[in-house]
Scaffold this motif. Structure first.
Motif, mmCIF file in Angstrom:
data_model
loop_
_atom_site.group_PDB
_atom_site.id
_atom_site.type_symbol
_atom_site.label_atom_id
_atom_site.label_comp_id
_atom_site.label_asym_id
_atom_site.label_seq_id
_atom_site.Cartn_x
_atom_site.Cartn_y
_atom_site.Cartn_z
ATOM 1 N N MET A 148 -54.533 -29.195 23.133
ATOM 2 C CA MET A 148 -55.732 -28.614 23.755
ATOM 3 C C MET A 148 -56.757 -29.696 24.072
ATOM 4 O O MET A 148 -57.372 -29.686 25.140
ATOM 5 C CB MET A 148 -56.321 -27.556 22.824
ATOM 6 N N VAL A 149 -56.920 -30.620 23.151
ATOM 7 C CA VAL A 149 -57.880 -31.707 23.380
ATOM 8 C C VAL A 149 -57.468 -32.535 24.586
ATOM 9 O O VAL A 149 -58.301 -32.876 25.458
ATOM 10 C CB VAL A 149 -57.990 -32.600 22.123
ATOM 11 N N ASP A 150 -56.184 -32.833 24.700
ATOM 12 C CA ASP A 150 -55.690 -33.686 25.782
ATOM 13 C C ASP A 150 -55.750 -33.021 27.153
ATOM 14 O O ASP A 150 -55.743 -33.717 28.179
ATOM 15 C CB ASP A 150 -54.239 -34.120 25.498
ATOM 16 N N THR A 151 -55.799 -31.701 27.202
ATOM 17 C CA THR A 151 -55.787 -30.993 28.488
ATOM 18 C C THR A 151 -57.142 -30.371 28.826
ATOM 19 O O THR A 151 -57.253 -29.644 29.812
ATOM 20 C CB THR A 151 -54.724 -29.877 28.488
ATOM 21 N N ALA A 152 -58.154 -30.664 28.039
ATOM 22 C CA ALA A 152 -59.475 -30.078 28.296
ATOM 23 C C ALA A 152 -59.980 -30.524 29.675
ATOM 24 O O ALA A 152 -59.964 -31.716 29.980
ATOM 25 C CB ALA A 152 -60.465 -30.496 27.219
ATOM 26 N N CYS B 35 -55.764 -20.743 25.931
ATOM 27 C CA CYS B 35 -56.187 -21.207 27.250
ATOM 28 C C CYS B 35 -57.117 -20.207 27.925
ATOM 29 O O CYS B 35 -58.050 -20.600 28.642
ATOM 30 C CB CYS B 35 -54.968 -21.496 28.126
ATOM 31 N N ALA B 36 -56.889 -18.922 27.692
ATOM 32 C CA ALA B 36 -57.779 -17.902 28.246
ATOM 33 C C ALA B 36 -59.169 -18.011 27.623
ATOM 34 O O ALA B 36 -60.191 -17.966 28.328
ATOM 35 C CB ALA B 36 -57.199 -16.514 28.008
ATOM 36 N N LEU B 37 -59.234 -18.151 26.311
ATOM 37 C CA LEU B 37 -60.531 -18.249 25.638
ATOM 38 C C LEU B 37 -61.259 -19.528 26.041
ATOM 39 O O LEU B 37 -62.487 -19.516 26.227
ATOM 40 C CB LEU B 37 -60.332 -18.201 24.121
ATOM 41 N N ALA B 38 -60.517 -20.617 26.179
ATOM 42 C CA ALA B 38 -61.136 -21.870 26.606
ATOM 43 C C ALA B 38 -61.721 -21.743 28.012
ATOM 44 O O ALA B 38 -62.783 -22.313 28.304
ATOM 45 C CB ALA B 38 -60.117 -23.004 26.556
ATOM 46 N N TYR B 39 -61.052 -20.974 28.870
ATOM 47 C CA TYR B 39 -61.577 -20.780 30.227
ATOM 48 C C TYR B 39 -62.852 -19.942 30.200
ATOM 49 O O TYR B 39 -63.778 -20.182 30.990
ATOM 50 C CB TYR B 39 -60.526 -20.129 31.121
ATOM 51 N N LEU B 40 -62.913 -18.972 29.293
ATOM 52 C CA LEU B 40 -64.155 -18.212 29.153
ATOM 53 C C LEU B 40 -65.301 -19.133 28.754
ATOM 54 O O LEU B 40 -66.433 -18.994 29.248
ATOM 55 C CB LEU B 40 -63.989 -17.090 28.119
ATOM 56 N N ASP B 41 -65.028 -20.075 27.870
ATOM 57 C CA ASP B 41 -66.052 -21.055 27.500
ATOM 58 C C ASP B 41 -66.454 -21.910 28.693
ATOM 59 O O ASP B 41 -67.634 -22.227 28.883
ATOM 60 C CB ASP B 41 -65.542 -21.961 26.377
#
Length: 199
Positions: free
Chosen positions: A194-198, A160-166
């Motif tokens: 992860m896909v469902d919470t993007a 979740c941290a890396l996804a937020y950086l993106d």
């Protein structure tokens, strides 16, 4: 009935939502609220005096917050096993590292969103990114075996941290110099949770 209060864009909220999906928790509805360091919705402030998300409201007790408390509570209540006793300290440390990255990344976002550009404090912004950069190096150097092991909350938090950086800081190119971490994230980010919470 419990209810999870939050915003889909928050990495801390996403961490709780991913955890719930991975744990098969389907009886805790998600309610969107607006949080802000300048003051959010009154319904959120009434539930959590700090005005932060996520917050987990309960009929049988006071609201639970912050994200680490929420996920630990849900893990215990639903016996999800995402804080495995055999490696609980490593899991908690990895989660704390990810949460620290989220804190720094959100701080950068808030600085640029809520202050005029001519008064952005560059040394402070650089210091926040330095925390993230050091954490990325540490993940690449010493945490890949843990990240590649059985699923736990440390892995969910890092993803979740890396996804937020993106989402908010893609221009920083966090993948540069972190090939193993980037490969791991590509695989983890494809999980249905992860896909469902993007956002």
């Amino acid at each position: 009935m419990m209810k999870l209060l939050g915003s889909p864009a928050s990495p801390f909220v996403r961490k709780a939502r991913v955890m719930m999906i991975e744990a098969g928790i389907e009886d805790v509805p998600f309610a969107e609220v607006t949080a802000s360091p300048l003051g959010g919705e009154e319904s959120l402030n009434a539930a959590n005096p700090l005005g932060k998300i996520p917050a987990l409201t309960r009929d049988d007790g006071p609201t639970i917050y912050d994200s680490r408390v929420v996920t630990r509570f849900l893990d215990a209540r639903y016996q999800a096993g995402l804080y495995p006793p055999t490696r609980v300290w490593e899991t908690l440390t990895l989660e704390a590292t990810a949460d620290g990255m989220m804190d720094a990344a959100v701080n950068i976002t808030y600085e640029k969103r809520h202050r005029p550009e001519d008064i952005w404090f560059a040394p402070w912004l650089d210091g926040q990114w330095a925390k993230i950069a050091r954490s990325l190096d540490a993940l690449e150097r010493q945490w890949m075996s843990h990240l590649s092991g059985p699923l736990d909350m440390g892995q969910i938090a890092v993803a979740c941290a890396l996804a937020y950086l993106d989402l908010r800081h893609d221009d920083k190119g966090w993948r540069n110099g972190h090939p193993a971490l980037a490969d791991w994230f590509a695989r983890f980010n494809a999980r249905p949770s992860m896909v469902d919470t993007a956002p």
